[in-house]
Design an enzyme around this catalytic site. Sequence first.
Site, PDB file in Angstrom:
ATOM      1  CE  LYS A  35      -3.737  -2.335   2.481  1.00 21.36           C
ATOM      2  NZ  LYS A  35      -4.387  -2.722   1.279  1.00 21.36           N
ATOM      3  CB  CYS A  36       4.281   1.668  -0.614  1.00 22.61           C
ATOM      4  SG  CYS A  36       5.692   2.770  -0.794  1.00 22.61           S
ATOM      5  N   GLY A  37       3.274   4.215  -2.299  1.00 21.79           N
ATOM      6  CA  GLY A  37       3.354   4.887  -3.586  1.00 21.79           C
ATOM      7  C   GLY A  37       4.313   4.197  -4.548  1.00 21.79           C
TER       8      GLY A  37
END
Length: 160
Positions: A35-37
Amino acid sequence: MSKLLDIPCTTIDNRDSSLAELGGKAYLVVNTASKCGFTPQYKGLEALWQDYRDRGLRVAGFPCNQFGAQEPGSSDEISQFCELNYGVSFPLFKKVEVNGSNAHPLFVELKRQAPGLLGSKGIKWNFTKFLVDGQGTVVKRYAPTTAPDELRADIEALLS
């Protein structure tokens, strides 16, 4: 073979393993998060795996929830997410910590061999990458912002 390659790790499906068991000429070790950029880098990591695995590159993903709680899922959830969303087929390992007193020994050694910017002993964010040769020596450390495709020349040099 160095100590680094023999450090015990647990695969995402709960088997005892190590980087040495992957049998590579070069290893790309990455702390990952779903759930990271930078999560779309899974696609680039998979492309490196597909393009170079027959020549001896082993990509190893180590999920980590230490940065912004961006990897909250269970091993099954992480594995399914990676496969369904990015077609990940390279080896994934159980979630680890990469900094602090509970840092996994593999990441302790990676950071010892390749400190960060200005000699930092910590990992700053998800998708920090370490390129390791077949003897277990870290050749280069890459920032999370470095796209997997930018590693190709360094990988080629190790595999030639």
